[in-house]
Design a protein around this motif. Structure first.
Motif, PDB file in Angstrom:
ATOM      1  N   ASN A 156       0.944  -1.235  -0.105  1.00 14.61           N
ATOM      2  CA  ASN A 156      -0.133  -0.092   0.164  1.00 14.61           C
ATOM      3  C   ASN A 156       0.869   0.969  -0.173  1.00 14.61           C
ATOM      4  OD1 ASN A 156      -2.520  -1.379  -0.299  1.00 14.61           O
ATOM      5  ND2 ASN A 156      -2.366  -1.685   1.990  1.00 14.61           N
ATOM      6  N   LEU A 157       2.042   1.091  -0.962  1.00 17.98           N
ATOM      7  CA  LEU A 157       3.215   2.410  -0.655  1.00 17.98           C
ATOM      8  C   LEU A 157       2.370   3.222  -1.735  1.00 17.98           C
ATOM      9  CD1 LEU A 157       6.545   1.811   1.609  1.00 17.98           C
ATOM     10  CD2 LEU A 157       3.557   3.564   2.154  1.00 17.98           C
ATOM     11  N   GLY A 158       1.692   2.012  -2.381  1.00 18.68           N
ATOM     12  CA  GLY A 158       2.088   2.866  -3.487  1.00 18.68           C
ATOM     13  C   GLY A 158       0.385   4.445  -4.337  1.00 18.68           C
ATOM     14  N   THR A 159       0.742   5.096  -4.745  1.00 22.51           N
ATOM     15  CA  THR A 159       0.154   6.571  -4.448  1.00 22.51           C
ATOM     16  C   THR A 159      -1.261   5.971  -5.082  1.00 22.51           C
ATOM     17  OG1 THR A 159       1.736   7.314  -5.245  1.00 22.51           O
ATOM     18  CG2 THR A 159      -0.619   8.738  -5.364  1.00 22.51           C
ATOM     19  N   PRO A 160      -2.414   5.810  -4.140  1.00 24.55           N
ATOM     20  CA  PRO A 160      -3.709   5.286  -5.121  1.00 24.55           C
ATOM     21  C   PRO A 160      -3.804   5.966  -6.323  1.00 24.55           C
ATOM     22  CG  PRO A 160      -3.887   5.217  -2.462  1.00 24.55           C
ATOM     23  CD  PRO A 160      -2.657   6.562  -3.055  1.00 24.55           C
ATOM     24  N   GLU A 161      -3.563   6.803  -6.399  1.00 25.75           N
ATOM     25  CA  GLU A 161      -4.487   7.516  -7.708  1.00 25.75           C
ATOM     26  C   GLU A 161      -3.695   7.228  -8.341  1.00 25.75           C
ATOM     27  OE1 GLU A 161      -4.204   8.959  -4.126  1.00 25.75           O
ATOM     28  OE2 GLU A 161      -3.874  11.008  -5.405  1.00 25.75           O
ATOM     29  N   MET A 162      -2.798   6.832  -7.976  1.00 26.47           N
ATOM     30  CA  MET A 162      -1.760   6.629  -9.677  1.00 26.47           C
ATOM     31  C   MET A 162      -2.139   5.691 -10.553  1.00 26.47           C
ATOM     32  SD  MET A 162      -0.768   9.926 -10.215  1.00 26.47           S
ATOM     33  CE  MET A 162       0.791   9.698 -11.814  1.00 26.47           C
ATOM     34  N   VAL A 163      -1.733   5.018  -9.321  1.00 22.44           N
ATOM     35  CA  VAL A 163      -2.458   3.462  -9.589  1.00 22.44           C
ATOM     36  C   VAL A 163      -3.520   2.864 -10.242  1.00 22.44           C
ATOM     37  CG1 VAL A 163      -2.534   0.813  -8.158  1.00 22.44           C
ATOM     38  CG2 VAL A 163      -1.062   2.794  -7.088  1.00 22.44           C
ATOM     39  N   ARG A 164      -4.726   3.703  -9.845  1.00 25.39           N
ATOM     40  CA  ARG A 164      -5.779   3.321  -9.898  1.00 25.39           C
ATOM     41  C   ARG A 164      -5.786   3.922 -11.470  1.00 25.39           C
ATOM     42  NH1 ARG A 164      -9.969   1.124  -8.467  1.00 25.39           N
ATOM     43  NH2 ARG A 164     -10.742   0.653 -10.965  1.00 25.39           N
ATOM     44  N   ILE A 165      -4.926   5.113 -11.723  1.00 24.40           N
ATOM     45  CA  ILE A 165      -5.024   4.692 -13.588  1.00 24.40           C
ATOM     46  C   ILE A 165      -4.283   3.914 -14.093  1.00 24.40           C
ATOM     47  CG2 ILE A 165      -3.520   7.126 -15.458  1.00 24.40           C
ATOM     48  CD1 ILE A 165      -4.199   9.289 -13.432  1.00 24.40           C
ATOM     49  N   LEU A 166      -2.920   3.702 -13.653  1.00 23.09           N
ATOM     50  CA  LEU A 166      -2.240   2.216 -14.321  1.00 23.09           C
ATOM     51  C   LEU A 166      -3.313   0.872 -14.416  1.00 23.09           C
ATOM     52  CD1 LEU A 166       0.093   0.630 -14.778  1.00 23.09           C
ATOM     53  CD2 LEU A 166       0.093  -0.316 -12.808  1.00 23.09           C
ATOM     54  N   ALA A 167      -4.603   0.811 -13.053  1.00 23.62           N
ATOM     55  CA  ALA A 167      -5.122  -0.086 -13.747  1.00 23.62           C
ATOM     56  C   ALA A 167      -6.603   0.177 -14.720  1.00 23.62           C
ATOM     57  CB  ALA A 167      -5.857  -0.430 -11.917  1.00 23.62           C
TER      58      ALA A 167
ATOM     59  N   THR B 105      10.247   6.714 -11.574  1.00 24.13           N
ATOM     60  CA  THR B 105       9.113   7.808 -11.197  1.00 24.13           C
ATOM     61  C   THR B 105       9.227   6.429  -9.944  1.00 24.13           C
ATOM     62  OG1 THR B 105       7.328   6.765 -12.072  1.00 24.13           O
ATOM     63  CG2 THR B 105       8.274   8.461 -13.117  1.00 24.13           C
ATOM     64  N   GLY B 106       8.531   6.953  -8.543  1.00 21.55           N
ATOM     65  CA  GLY B 106       8.642   6.162  -7.588  1.00 21.55           C
ATOM     66  C   GLY B 106       7.011   5.931  -6.850  1.00 21.55           C
ATOM     67  N   VAL B 107       5.598   6.303  -8.111  1.00 27.42           N
ATOM     68  CA  VAL B 107       4.476   6.412  -7.402  1.00 27.42           C
ATOM     69  C   VAL B 107       3.448   4.722  -7.078  1.00 27.42           C
ATOM     70  CG1 VAL B 107       4.712   8.540  -7.023  1.00 27.42           C
ATOM     71  CG2 VAL B 107       3.941   6.833  -9.206  1.00 27.42           C
ATOM     72  N   ILE B 108       4.017   4.538  -8.266  1.00 27.40           N
ATOM     73  CA  ILE B 108       3.727   3.399  -8.533  1.00 27.40           C
ATOM     74  C   ILE B 108       3.736   1.834  -7.909  1.00 27.40           C
ATOM     75  CG2 ILE B 108       2.669   1.001 -10.544  1.00 27.40           C
ATOM     76  CD1 ILE B 108       1.970   4.111 -10.854  1.00 27.40           C
ATOM     77  N   HIS B 109       4.830   1.303  -7.398  1.00 32.07           N
ATOM     78  CA  HIS B 109       4.790  -0.044  -7.103  1.00 32.07           C
ATOM     79  C   HIS B 109       5.487  -0.255  -5.572  1.00 32.07           C
ATOM     80  CE1 HIS B 109       5.351  -0.544 -11.327  1.00 32.07           C
ATOM     81  NE2 HIS B 109       6.350  -0.191 -11.677  1.00 32.07           N
TER      82      HIS B 109
ATOM     83  N   LEU C  68      10.817   9.586  -8.599  1.00 33.89           N
ATOM     84  CA  LEU C  68      10.515  10.501  -8.512  1.00 33.89           C
ATOM     85  C   LEU C  68       9.161  10.500  -8.116  1.00 33.89           C
ATOM     86  CD1 LEU C  68      11.667  12.562 -12.171  1.00 33.89           C
ATOM     87  CD2 LEU C  68      12.787  12.829  -9.711  1.00 33.89           C
ATOM     88  N   VAL C  69       7.989  11.280  -8.133  1.00 36.06           N
ATOM     89  CA  VAL C  69       6.771  12.149  -8.290  1.00 36.06           C
ATOM     90  C   VAL C  69       6.618  12.684  -8.851  1.00 36.06           C
ATOM     91  CG1 VAL C  69       4.641  12.806  -6.323  1.00 36.06           C
ATOM     92  CG2 VAL C  69       7.260  11.921  -5.164  1.00 36.06           C
ATOM     93  N   ILE C  70       5.040  12.099  -9.540  1.00 35.81           N
ATOM     94  CA  ILE C  70       4.695  12.538  -9.982  1.00 35.81           C
ATOM     95  C   ILE C  70       2.691  12.829 -10.588  1.00 35.81           C
ATOM     96  CG2 ILE C  70       6.355  12.480 -12.556  1.00 35.81           C
ATOM     97  CD1 ILE C  70       4.468  10.144 -13.294  1.00 35.81           C
ATOM     98  N   ASP C  71       2.288  13.568 -10.284  1.00 34.13           N
ATOM     99  CA  ASP C  71       0.650  13.886 -10.912  1.00 34.13           C
ATOM    100  C   ASP C  71       0.089  12.788 -12.273  1.00 34.13           C
ATOM    101  OD1 ASP C  71       1.017  15.630 -13.114  1.00 34.13           O
ATOM    102  OD2 ASP C  71       0.208  17.458 -12.075  1.00 34.13           O
ATOM    103  N   GLU C  72      -1.321  13.119 -11.778  1.00 34.68           N
ATOM    104  CA  GLU C  72      -2.015  12.318 -12.584  1.00 34.68           C
ATOM    105  C   GLU C  72      -1.617  12.706 -13.996  1.00 34.68           C
ATOM    106  OE1 GLU C  72      -6.027  13.032 -10.892  1.00 34.68           O
ATOM    107  OE2 GLU C  72      -4.909  12.284  -9.491  1.00 34.68           O
ATOM    108  N   GLN C  73      -0.664  13.945 -14.502  1.00 32.20           N
ATOM    109  CA  GLN C  73      -0.960  14.573 -16.081  1.00 32.20           C
ATOM    110  C   GLN C  73       1.132  13.967 -16.448  1.00 32.20           C
ATOM    111  OE1 GLN C  73      -2.580  17.151 -14.148  1.00 32.20           O
ATOM    112  NE2 GLN C  73      -4.441  16.020 -15.150  1.00 32.20           N
ATOM    113  N   ALA C  74       1.275  13.139 -15.703  1.00 28.37           N
ATOM    114  CA  ALA C  74       2.729  13.335 -15.426  1.00 28.37           C
ATOM    115  C   ALA C  74       4.224  14.480 -15.182  1.00 28.37           C
ATOM    116  CB  ALA C  74       3.108  12.517 -16.346  1.00 28.37           C
ATOM    117  N   HIS C  75       2.863  15.423 -14.847  1.00 28.71           N
ATOM    118  CA  HIS C  75       4.569  16.755 -14.161  1.00 28.71           C
ATOM    119  C   HIS C  75       4.721  15.691 -12.753  1.00 28.71           C
ATOM    120  CE1 HIS C  75       0.554  19.292 -15.850  1.00 28.71           C
ATOM    121  NE2 HIS C  75       1.935  19.228 -16.031  1.00 28.71           N
TER     122      HIS C  75
END
Ligand code: ADP
Length: 597
Positions: A221-232, A566-570, A540-547
């Protein structure tokens, strides 16, 4: 009479000379020394995946051409060897030249094949000065594009293609002599819930929600939920994009269920490696007119007075300093830092020299360092994944051992199972390191080998492992055990239990999640393996637009990132098949957004 005698002696001498020359030439194919001393001689050297055969043309004491007539090397990695290195060998008239970085074994095999031909020719080559193998044509010192993409792996290519489709003029910079990065040398498998192969195989109960849960749980649960949601939610679209737009071919009727996944959902590219992905992406990128610059290392990000990223300072293979202006944006797609031992130790002292790495040499964390200079925020940096089943001599990932996803078991030196084979990579790696000697054996039979055909798919790796004495095919369990001095009785007892659990569908010892496969009939395969550094989850931390996001939470304008940088998914641990899903999903988002500025 005298004339006759002279002619005869001359003829005799010529014949002797010709016989000697032919003996010296060995496999010399043709000799035309009468017309300007040209000869073509064949030579053989040992490459990474088997013999490399070349035909070398000599004119007097100079090499004038080198043709590769047979090889099994990775086409993408071999390309600069057969082009760039060939030019260097010809220009310096010598094989005493540097290997192409990232293609060292292929370079050495190629050079030794040429050396073999030189030896067979019997020639002493004329000496010429040294020539660099990274020389390339002069670059303009300042160049202007809309979007500059740094890194030529899957994330970089997908970003470049999408940015170009959005109307941007794009350049892709790659520091190595070849594109591909870790994407190229990976197995290339990609998770996509509800994919077309699942439908064909009757797997109808998968969903983006399940995939999301598996991925979050797999990373504690250390992935960023909103980003993992985009992946899924987008992994399937990314796979369809690869299939329909990039023309990547996936196996039509086979999927992998990687560790930590509750469903079989990983698509497998033909050839079972990332070569299918990178070859097709490169072809598409070139067809679209995107400039690809290899041997071009990005060093720093250039900003304007408002702190917006407006370009990249890079160094070419010739050592020239080049500025790439970016009118719209820069995409960091430089991969992870698995090959940078100092950086590994900086964030996780446990990940020191004792671990080899499965990575390409280019993954040294450059993108992270470049963005840090602009106060970028980092996350999950301490989580560095080891891949459990790698070559104990080289650290290279074993793709033959993908038979684990078809039912192969893991045993220790004592012949006992010690972990569920479809556990997460970190769990299996730790369990292996806790066994006698810190290694394990993977054990399977022909029934399992026939399911996924991983030996046929990676015949070169199989042959190499056999040659190295690290993999053995045996008719009986006794023979397999004896090859590695494993206790025969214990292994037999282990196999009996596996057979029983396979018949009941209930693995009472380790609860194998996809059910064990019977090992009743041989032949058997046994392979020695150790864990090796494979993926750096942090970045890196990115947002939903990959900024790219700063430490203070604001956006670094003009800067985007995607993929292993980047470091927000896994979270703490990437699940198998999730890197490919990640890089194409966010690579495309980064490219499209960078172009829309
Ligand atoms: P991803 O899976 O995120 O796409 P890869 O490892 O496949 O990552 O690709 C990253 C690529 O970036 C590699 O080919 C690597 O050589 C390249 N790279 C890393 N640092 C630089 C740099 N400073 N300049 C240009 N290319 C770089």
């Amino acid at each position: 009479m005298k004339q006759n005698f002279t002619t005869k002696v001359l003829a005799m001498l010529l014949t002797i000379g010709l016989v000697l020359a032919m003996a010296a030439c060995g496999q010399q194919e043709s000799s035309d020394e009468g017309s300007g001393g040209t000869q073509v001689v064949e030579g053989v050297g040992q490459g990474k995946h088997g013999d490399i055969k070349v035909k070398v043309t000599f004119a007097d004491d100079k090499i004038t051409d080198i043709q590769v007539v047979e090889h099994q090397e990775n086409e993408v990695l071999a390309e600069p060897v057969y082009t760039q290195l060939k030019e260097v060998v010809m220009a310096s008239n010598s094989v005493e030249v540097d290997a192409i970085s990232g293609s060292t074994v292929t370079s050495k095999g190629y050079l030794s094949a040429i050396q073999d031909a030189i030896a067979k020719s019997g020639l002493t080559l004329a000496a010429v000065g040294a020539v660099s193998n990274t020389s390339q044509h002069q670059e303009e010192a300042e160049q202007t594009f809309d979007v500059v993409v740094i890194g030529g792996g899957g994330a970089g290519f997908s970003a470049a293609i999408e940015a170009n489709l959005a109307g941007a003029k794009v350049v892709l910079l790659e520091k190595m002599p070849t594109v591909g990065g870790n994407t190229l040398i990976s197995g290339g498998e990609m998770n996509a819930p509800n994919n077309w192969v699942q439908q064909k195989l009757g797997i109808t109960d998968d969903s983006a929600d399940l995939y999301y849960e598996d991925t979050m749980k797999g990373g504690d649960n250390l992935g960023t939920p909103e980003m993992v949601r985009i992946l899924a939610d987008n992994a399937l679209a990314s796979a369809e994009w690869l299939r329909d737009e990039i023309k990547v071919e996936f196996l039509p009727d086979h999927l992998f269920q990687f560790g930590g996944h509750s469903r079989k959902r990983a698509l497998i590219p033909v050839g079972h490696t990332g070569a299918e992905l990178i070859t097709k992406l490169k072809a598409k990128t070139e067809a679209q007119g995107v400039a690809i610059k290899t041997n071009m290392k990005a060093n720093t990000l250039i900003t304007n007075d408002q702190g917006r990223v407006t370009g990249v300072a890079a160094t070419s293979g010739n050592g020239e300093q080049i500025i790439f202006h970016a009118n719209k944006g820069v995409v960091l797609a430089t991969g992870g830092f698995g090959s940078n031992v100092e950086m590994r130790k900086q964030y996780n002292p446990e990940m020191d020299e004792k671990y080899m790495s499965t990575d390409t040499p280019g993954t040294t964390g450059d993108g992270i360092v470049m963005a840090q200079a602009l106060s970028a925020k980092l996350t999950n940096m301490e989580y560095i994944q080891t891949y459990p089943v790698c070559n104990p001599e080289t650290g290279v990932i074993s793709l033959v051992a993908d038979s684990r996803f078809d039912g192969a078991i893991l045993i220790n030196q004592e012949g006992e199972r010690f972990v569920e084979e479809l556990e997460r990579r970190d769990v299996i790696s730790k369990a292996i390191l806790a066994q006698t000697g810190g290694y394990a054996y993977q054990f399977w039979n022909q029934t399992i080998a026939d399911i996924g055909k991983t030996i046929e798919a990676h015949q070169d790796e199989y042959d190499m492992l056999v040659k190295q004495g690290l993999l053995h095919k045996a008719d009986t369990i006794e023979e397999a055990a004896k090859f590695f001095n494993v206790d025969v009785d214990t292994l037999k007892a282990t196999v009996e239990k596996v057979n029983q659990y396979a018949s009941t569908g209930d693995d009472l010892d380790f609860h194998h999640r996809s059910g064990l496969v019977s090992l009743k009939t041989g032949p058997y395969y046994i392979q020695k393996a150790v864990p090796s550094v494979h993926h750096t989850m942090g970045g890196l931390v990115i947002d939903e637009q990959a900024h790219v996001i700063k430490e203070d939470g604001s956006i670094i304008s003009g800067l985007y990132a995607a993929g292993e940088v980047t470091g927000v998914i896994h979270g703490t641990n990437r699940l198998g098949g999730n890197a490919i899903a990640d890089i194409f999903t966010f690579g495309r988002i980064a490219g499209a957004n960078a172009a829309s500025n």
